[in-house]
Each structure stands twice: as C-alpha cells, then as structure tokens.
Design an enzyme around this catalytic site. Structure first.
Site, PDB file in Angstrom:
ATOM      1  N   TYR A  19       2.747  -7.650  13.194  1.00  9.62           N
ATOM      2  CA  TYR A  19       2.146  -7.186  14.460  1.00  9.62           C
ATOM      3  C   TYR A  19       2.443  -8.179  15.585  1.00  9.62           C
ATOM      4  O   TYR A  19       2.783  -7.778  16.700  1.00  9.62           O
ATOM      5  CB  TYR A  19       0.626  -7.014  14.322  1.00  9.62           C
ATOM      6  CG  TYR A  19       0.232  -5.825  13.485  1.00  9.62           C
ATOM      7  CD1 TYR A  19       0.305  -4.533  14.005  1.00  9.62           C
ATOM      8  CD2 TYR A  19      -0.217  -5.971  12.179  1.00  9.62           C
ATOM      9  CE1 TYR A  19      -0.056  -3.431  13.242  1.00  9.62           C
ATOM     10  CE2 TYR A  19      -0.583  -4.877  11.413  1.00  9.62           C
ATOM     11  CZ  TYR A  19      -0.501  -3.609  11.943  1.00  9.62           C
ATOM     12  OH  TYR A  19      -0.860  -2.517  11.185  1.00  9.62           O
ATOM     13  N   LYS A  22       4.394  -0.133   7.109  1.00  9.76           N
ATOM     14  CA  LYS A  22       4.933  -1.444   7.427  1.00  9.76           C
ATOM     15  C   LYS A  22       4.420  -2.460   6.421  1.00  9.76           C
ATOM     16  O   LYS A  22       3.348  -2.214   5.860  1.00  9.76           O
ATOM     17  CB  LYS A  22       4.599  -1.885   8.855  1.00  9.76           C
ATOM     18  CG  LYS A  22       3.139  -1.702   9.322  1.00  9.76           C
ATOM     19  CD  LYS A  22       1.955  -2.285   8.590  1.00  9.76           C
ATOM     20  CE  LYS A  22       1.807  -3.722   8.303  1.00  9.76           C
ATOM     21  NZ  LYS A  22       0.563  -4.055   7.562  1.00  9.76           N
TER      22      LYS A  22
HETATM   23  P1  NAD Z   1      -4.251  -1.058  -1.329  1.00  7.55           P
HETATM   24  O1  NAD Z   1      -4.067  -2.096  -2.360  1.00  7.55           O
HETATM   25  O2  NAD Z   1      -5.643  -0.763  -0.888  1.00  7.55           O
HETATM   26  O3  NAD Z   1      -3.593   0.304  -1.805  1.00  7.55           O
HETATM   27  C1  NAD Z   1      -2.377   0.343  -2.514  1.00  7.55           C
HETATM   28  C2  NAD Z   1      -2.376   1.532  -3.437  1.00  7.55           C
HETATM   29  O4  NAD Z   1      -1.196   1.473  -4.234  1.00  7.55           O
HETATM   30  C3  NAD Z   1      -3.560   1.547  -4.419  1.00  7.55           C
HETATM   31  O5  NAD Z   1      -4.122   2.835  -4.481  1.00  7.55           O
HETATM   32  C4  NAD Z   1      -2.932   1.202  -5.773  1.00  7.55           C
HETATM   33  O6  NAD Z   1      -3.594   1.811  -6.854  1.00  7.55           O
HETATM   34  C5  NAD Z   1      -1.525   1.779  -5.589  1.00  7.55           C
HETATM   35  N1  NAD Z   1      -0.553   1.199  -6.507  1.00  7.55           N
HETATM   36  C6  NAD Z   1       0.372   1.913  -7.183  1.00  7.55           C
HETATM   37  N2  NAD Z   1       1.108   1.131  -7.976  1.00  7.55           N
HETATM   38  C7  NAD Z   1       0.613  -0.107  -7.817  1.00  7.55           C
HETATM   39  C8  NAD Z   1       0.953  -1.363  -8.400  1.00  7.55           C
HETATM   40  N3  NAD Z   1       1.963  -1.491  -9.266  1.00  7.55           N
HETATM   41  N4  NAD Z   1       0.268  -2.432  -8.002  1.00  7.55           N
HETATM   42  C9  NAD Z   1      -0.726  -2.355  -7.105  1.00  7.55           C
HETATM   43  N5  NAD Z   1      -1.101  -1.179  -6.511  1.00  7.55           N
HETATM   44  C10 NAD Z   1      -0.429  -0.075  -6.886  1.00  7.55           C
HETATM   45  O7  NAD Z   1      -3.338  -1.478  -0.087  1.00  7.55           O
HETATM   46  P2  NAD Z   1      -3.392  -0.922   1.409  1.00  7.55           P
HETATM   47  O8  NAD Z   1      -4.124  -1.903   2.251  1.00  7.55           O
HETATM   48  O9  NAD Z   1      -3.783   0.482   1.410  1.00  7.55           O
HETATM   49  O10 NAD Z   1      -1.837  -1.093   1.819  1.00  7.55           O
HETATM   50  C11 NAD Z   1      -0.859  -0.159   1.401  1.00  7.55           C
HETATM   51  C12 NAD Z   1       0.286  -0.201   2.414  1.00  7.55           C
HETATM   52  O11 NAD Z   1      -0.205   0.208   3.683  1.00  7.55           O
HETATM   53  C13 NAD Z   1       0.892  -1.574   2.634  1.00  7.55           C
HETATM   54  O12 NAD Z   1       2.268  -1.448   2.853  1.00  7.55           O
HETATM   55  C14 NAD Z   1       0.224  -2.066   3.899  1.00  7.55           C
HETATM   56  O13 NAD Z   1       1.013  -2.987   4.629  1.00  7.55           O
HETATM   57  C15 NAD Z   1       0.051  -0.785   4.653  1.00  7.55           C
HETATM   58  N6  NAD Z   1      -1.057  -0.820   5.603  1.00  7.55           N
HETATM   59  C16 NAD Z   1      -0.832  -0.482   6.877  1.00  7.55           C
HETATM   60  C17 NAD Z   1      -1.839  -0.504   7.796  1.00  7.55           C
HETATM   61  C18 NAD Z   1      -1.568  -0.100   9.215  1.00  7.55           C
HETATM   62  O14 NAD Z   1      -2.446  -0.292  10.054  1.00  7.55           O
HETATM   63  N7  NAD Z   1      -0.414   0.460   9.513  1.00  7.55           N
HETATM   64  C19 NAD Z   1      -3.118  -0.897   7.407  1.00  7.55           C
HETATM   65  C20 NAD Z   1      -3.344  -1.218   6.065  1.00  7.55           C
HETATM   66  C21 NAD Z   1      -2.303  -1.187   5.157  1.00  7.55           C
END
Ligand code: NAD
Length: 374
Positions: A229, A145
C-alpha cells in the site's frame, strides 16, 4: 484514472490553479473543496457470477458483504478445503452444491456456466497456481494483492490469462476509491507542481504466531501484506517507476517474527528526483500518506482503510463520497470484461510492485542500495 467528467475535471483544475496563482488557501484549511461527484461503473444487463477461492478473513468480512452491494456481480460459487465451511456458506449465501468446489476438483469449474469470474483470496504463495488454473478453466480472474511471490510467477499468470483469452485484475481496491483517485490526479498531473517527497505508512499489530502472514514460504511479511500500500501510494502519486531502493528492518518481538521482520522502512527514488520514504509494520497501527510538492502538499489520513478515507491539500479539505471499495472494484471489473476494456489494475500493475518488493528484500539482505533496471 478518475471518475470526474472531463468538464468537471477541467473546471476543478482551473479553480485550483487560479487560487494557487492568487496565493489563496496557502495556510488555511477553513473551506472544503467542492465535491465534484463520482460516477459509478456502468450497470450491466446481466450480473456476472463470482466464485470466491479461499473463505478466510477477507472473503468473509469484506468480499461476501460487498457482493451483496454490487450491481454487476453476485456470489455464485465458493472454493474451500473445509467441508463445514462449504455447508455454512451454501446456507448463508444461497449457493447451490453444484457451485461448491474444493482444491482438488477446482478445475471442474471450467464446466460451470454460472461462474464468470474467479476471485483468488488465498495465501500469497497460492495466488499464481490458482490464477493459472482459473485461466486454464476459461474464467476471468481477480487475484488479491500482492500478486505473487516473484516476477516469474507474475509473468506466468499474465501469460496464462492472455493465452486463454481471459482478463486479470489485481485486488488493489484503493485505486477504485474517489479520494485516492484525486491524489493520483494531483500527483500525476502535477497540479501543485512536481512531486518532491511521498511519505506513507501502512501497518497493523499482528499477534498471531502461527499464521501464514508471518511465514516466509507463504509470502507472509509486512512488506507483502501492507508495504505494497505504501509502495502503491508512491507509485500512483508520482506515476513513475522507482529506480533504486534502500531498506531497513526492525524487530521488537523476535518470538513472533522469526522468519520475517516486524517493521520495515524503505526509501525509493524516482527518475524525476521524487523520493518515497515509506514504512510498513506488523508491530503498530499506521495508516497515513503525506506528499510534499514543489508548490504545496496533500495528505490522506487514513489512506488505505476500508472506509473513511480523509484528505486535504494546501487548498482545503477533500469531500468525496464514501463508497464500498470492494463492490465498486468488482462492478468495474465486470464492466471491463463485458465491454472488453482494459482493466484499471491489470496484472502488469501487480508485477510492477513485485519488482520493487524483490529489490527491497535484496536491500534488506545486503544492507546496500539496489538499483532497479527492469
Ligand atoms: P486468511 O488466512 O484469513 O484466509 C486465507 C484462506 O485461505 C483461509 O480460508 C484458508 O483456509 C485458505 N487456505 C487454503 N489453503 C491454505 C493453506 N495451504 N494454508 C493456509 N490457508 C489456506 O487470509 P486473508 O487475510 O483473507 O488474506 C487472503 C488474501 O487476501 C491475501 O492475499 C491477502 O493479501 C489478501 N487481502 C487483501 C485485502 C485487501 O484489502 N485487498 C485485505 C485482506 C487480505
């Protein structure tokens, strides 16, 4: 929408309605509502292989550990743009080189029989592209999401999955959580009468100045990240779709929030007359839901945490088991794929949120009430 067996559900409702009609429990939370049990998703004969795409915070801290607790899935592959991360994950999670991809060779996943489900955990602006590429590779998809940047992207993702005969689910983990399922039931079945007001707040204090979550082009913003949420709560408690929205933005740290607001409050109106008064923030830690109904109330605090969802109603305190939300989500998705059943949280559910998100953004830009017609 919930895990109670029908007979348990009915007896629960009978007890609930009976005590309401007797006026019991109106002011006291002295007793705990019976724990009516929670059925796990069924167990498959063979586990499905999941490939995580994007090895950031959520994949590392939540999904990879959850995959160790799943009954129906296992971590079969990874997709990362960072070679050092690939080596680390291969070692830590026993992932063969042949199941390791980068963003350039990702489409070759098509030929990998170990991978059944591709789980997109990338910045929001990349969800559509990788969901569509995974679908074209013939893989089922879980996409985090919020689903995508706009309605058009959501529709393209749904179409790509339909065209390639694969299933799509959006990572709304709360819909798999038993206490949350109970408030969905109380609301949607009007157990305490019609819903009048849902208040919900979801947020944390974001301090990173250069992260994609504060950049508009990546689909960053408290609304996209945490606001969904609060919005989900109002939608799944009422079981209705909003007809209009108003919204306000606040910013106490303009040095960080140059592209997106720090805090957003938004109000949504439902066809029944129910109202949602909702908040999301990157400026403060907030995590609660309170619903006022015709004949009472119920609340969750916290309501969207990874663990420890606690709640009560006019009738008493909820007592549902603590589950691993992500493991349960993936286990149920695997069962739906295996048995060709509809997903609990299909792409259409993600699209419905994005329609409202766009209306909220328009309300913020114009300062006016926005009617939602689609
Ligand atoms: P994050 O920034 O920690 O991770 C993103 C990943 O994408 C990184 O490993 C990064 O290297 C990679 N990536 C690849 N191409 C990229 C680019 N061009 N620019 C930036 N990063 C790039 O983020 P996150 O918190 O893990 O979030 C990722 C997804 O998960 C989002 O959609 C977020 O909404 C979702 N999320 C959901 C929950 C949940 O509880 N359902 C919790 C956290 C995050």
């Amino acid at each position: 929408m919930n895990y109670l067996k029908p007979e348990q559900k009915n007896s629960s409702r009978r007890k609930f309605v009976k005590s309401l009609s007797l006026g019991i429990g109106a002011s006291s939370l002295a007793f705990t509502l019976p724990n009516l049990g929670f059925s796990k998703p069924g167990k498959l004969d063979k586990k499905m292989g999941v490939a995580l795409v994007g090895l950031g915070y959520y994949s590392t801290d939540l999904l990879a550990p959850a995959l160790k607790e799943t009954e129906n899935c296992y971590l079969a592959g990874i997709v990362t743009g960072t070679p050092e991360k690939a080596v680390k994950w291969q070692k830590e999670h026993n992932i063969p080189k042949k199941n390791t991809y980068n963003y350039d060779n990702f489409d070759e996943i098509k030929n990998n029989k170990d991978i059944d489900i591709v789980y997109i955990v990338l910045p929001n602006s990349m969800h559509a592209e990788y969901t569509i590429r995974a679908a074209k590779a013939g893989k089922h998809v879980i996409c985090e999401k919020p689903m995508a940047m706009d309605e058009e992207e959501c529709k393209q993702m749904i179409k790509a999955c339909n065209d390639n005969n694969v299933k799509l689910s959006i990572g709304y983990r709360m819909q798999f959580e038993p206490t949350t399922q109970e408030v969905m039931r109380l609301g949607q079945e009007k157990v305490l009468g019609a819903i009048k007001l849902v208040t919900a707040s979801a947020g944390y204090r974001e301090g990173r100045t250069d992260h994609w979550k504060v950049k508009k082009a990546y689909g960053g913003s408290p609304l996209m990240d945490m606001g969904v949420y609060s919005l989900q709560a109002a939608r799944y408690i009422t079981g209705e779709e909003p007809i209009s929205v108003t919204a306000q933005a606040y910013n106490t740290r303009p040095e960080i929030f140059t592209e997106v607001p720090e805090t957003i409050t938004f109000q949504i109106q439902f066809p029944s007359g129910a109202v949602g008064n909702l908040t999301t923030s990157f400026g403060m830690s907030v995590n609660s839901m309170h619903t006022t109904t015709e004949k009472g109330w119920f609340k969750l605090d916290p309501f969207s945490a990874y663990k420890g969802i606690k709640g009560s109603s006019k009738e008493g305190v909820f007592d549902f088991p603590v589950i691993n939300q992500q493991a349960t989500q993936m286990d149920e998705v695997a069962v739906c794929i295996s048995e060709n059943k509809p997903m609990r949280v299909p792409g259409e559910e993600g699209l419905k949120d994005i329609i409202v998100v766009k209306a909220i953004e328009e309300a913020l830009e114009t300062g006016k009430k926005v009617e939602i017609t689609s």
